[in-house]
Design a protein around this motif. Structure first.
Motif, PDB file in Angstrom:
ATOM      1  N   GLY A 219      15.669 -20.132  14.612  1.00  0.00           N
ATOM      2  CA  GLY A 219      15.265 -19.949  15.955  1.00  0.00           C
ATOM      3  C   GLY A 219      16.302 -18.703  16.622  1.00  0.00           C
ATOM      4  N   GLN A 220      15.781 -17.878  17.561  1.00  0.00           N
ATOM      5  CA  GLN A 220      16.575 -16.899  18.069  1.00  0.00           C
ATOM      6  C   GLN A 220      15.983 -16.756  19.552  1.00  0.00           C
ATOM      7  N   LEU A 221      16.947 -16.765  20.513  1.00  0.00           N
ATOM      8  CA  LEU A 221      16.496 -16.490  21.799  1.00  0.00           C
ATOM      9  C   LEU A 221      16.882 -14.954  22.186  1.00  0.00           C
ATOM     10  N   VAL A 222      15.918 -14.376  22.746  1.00  0.00           N
ATOM     11  CA  VAL A 222      15.823 -12.718  22.931  1.00  0.00           C
ATOM     12  C   VAL A 222      16.012 -12.483  24.101  1.00  0.00           C
ATOM     13  N   VAL A 223      17.330 -11.775  24.402  1.00  0.00           N
ATOM     14  CA  VAL A 223      17.745 -11.482  25.706  1.00  0.00           C
ATOM     15  C   VAL A 223      17.780  -9.761  25.860  1.00  0.00           C
ATOM     16  N   ASP A 224      17.604  -9.128  24.900  1.00  0.00           N
ATOM     17  CA  ASP A 224      17.901  -7.594  24.811  1.00  0.00           C
ATOM     18  C   ASP A 224      16.710  -7.119  25.585  1.00  0.00           C
ATOM     19  N   PRO A 225      16.657  -6.268  26.726  1.00  0.00           N
ATOM     20  CA  PRO A 225      15.845  -5.773  27.396  1.00  0.00           C
ATOM     21  C   PRO A 225      14.796  -4.889  26.403  1.00  0.00           C
TER      22      PRO A 225
ATOM     23  N   GLU B  70      13.551 -12.819  35.573  1.00  0.00           N
ATOM     24  CA  GLU B  70      14.071 -12.298  34.364  1.00  0.00           C
ATOM     25  C   GLU B  70      13.286 -12.780  33.071  1.00  0.00           C
ATOM     26  N   TRP B  71      13.075 -11.814  32.019  1.00  0.00           N
ATOM     27  CA  TRP B  71      12.281 -11.978  31.046  1.00  0.00           C
ATOM     28  C   TRP B  71      13.104 -12.454  29.660  1.00  0.00           C
TER      29      TRP B  71
END
Length: 278
Positions: free
Chosen positions: A238-244, A227-228
């Motif tokens: 700061g922001q974690l990016v999970v949107d494919p 998973e990326w």
């Protein structure tokens, strides 16, 4: 700010979306009449991982969500809550969430146009950066941050099966942060790190008038579940990016950067020339 920000007081709390997922997950688990110890083997994770997710201390992997949705018969509620996790600024104390994912990564890509990435910094270089941070830090805060940063660097040698790719702008070294001696030791350190089989270092030369990273730094990683995730950082956020879709764009840009930057061999030659000029 690419470090475990130990000792600071300006870190946000976990985002509402992360808290919401933890609470929803806990409710469905209890509805199923399962303790964390009974439930963990069913989703093939450790009880400590389940506890961390429910206590908003760890980002839930996508595969965990899919297994939980099936085991708990959650009517799509968990998948729905997961879509909103990580879209808020300041998710789970900014970089700490990313640092936890880093420790599990099998691939890690980093493009930097501001400074040398934390995983490649020397103690003297990091000390100079922390010493000039505003608001000013106390001596104890600086020491704690430096200690955390150097500890994090053990990933390079401690995870030989993890592929690390770094692309750094040439001008970062031209700035000579900390002076010529600090820069010389920094270059020596990078040359040594680039000899590791799992580390690839490329420089983006100054004569490249335009490239795919002009919008800012890029960080991407792949977990053992394939998973990326991405991470974006700015001033005090700061922001974690999970949107494919967003991750796909970042992958496209990073791939282009790799082709636009100098090869690893040519990058080492450029570092040698810069070292000789100091």
């Amino acid at each position: 700010m690419t470090d475990r920000t130990i000792g600071t007081t300006n870190e946000p709390e976990p985002s509402d979306s992360l808290k919401g997922f933890g609470e929803v997950h806990k409710a469905f688990r209890k509805r199923a009449g399962l303790t964390q110890e009974e439930y963990a083997p069913l989703v093939r994770y450790q009880p400590s991982t389940v506890a961390s997710i429910e206590q908003e201390r760890r980002f839930p992997p996508r595969v965990f969500v899919e297994r939980a949705e099936h085991v708990l018969d959650a009517f799509g509620a968990l998948k729905g809550a997961y879509k909103h996790v990580g879209r808020e600024r300041g998710l789970a104390s900014w970089f700490r969430q990313w640092a936890e994912l880093e420790e599990q990564a099998i691939s890690l890509y980093t493009f930097e146009n501001r400074l040398v990435p934390g995983l490649l910094q020397t103690e003297a270089y990091a000390r100079r950066l922390f010493g000039e941070r505003l608001p000013l830090l106390t001596d104890s805060q600086i020491e704690a941050m430096i200690s955390a940063r150097l500890e994090r660097q053990s990933l390079l040698t401690g995870r030989p099966n993890t592929a690390f790719s770094f692309i750094v702008e040439e001008h970062v070294f031209k700035r000579r942060t900390g002076g010529s001696d600090v820069t010389l030791r920094l270059i020596d350190h990078l040359l040594e790190a680039s000899e590791l089989r799992n580390v690839e270092l490329q420089l983006m030369p100054l004569d490249r008038d335009v490239h795919a990273g002009l919008n800012g730094p890029i960080q991407l990683l792949e977990t053992v579940e394939n998973e990326w995730f991405g991470y974006c950082e700015g001033q005090e956020s700061g922001q974690l990016v999970v949107d494919p879709k967003t991750i796909s764009v970042l992958h496209m840009r990073y791939a282009k950067l790799r082709s636009q930057a100098l090869t690893p061999g040519d990058s080492r030659s450029l570092l040698d020339r810069m070292r000789g000029a100091l």
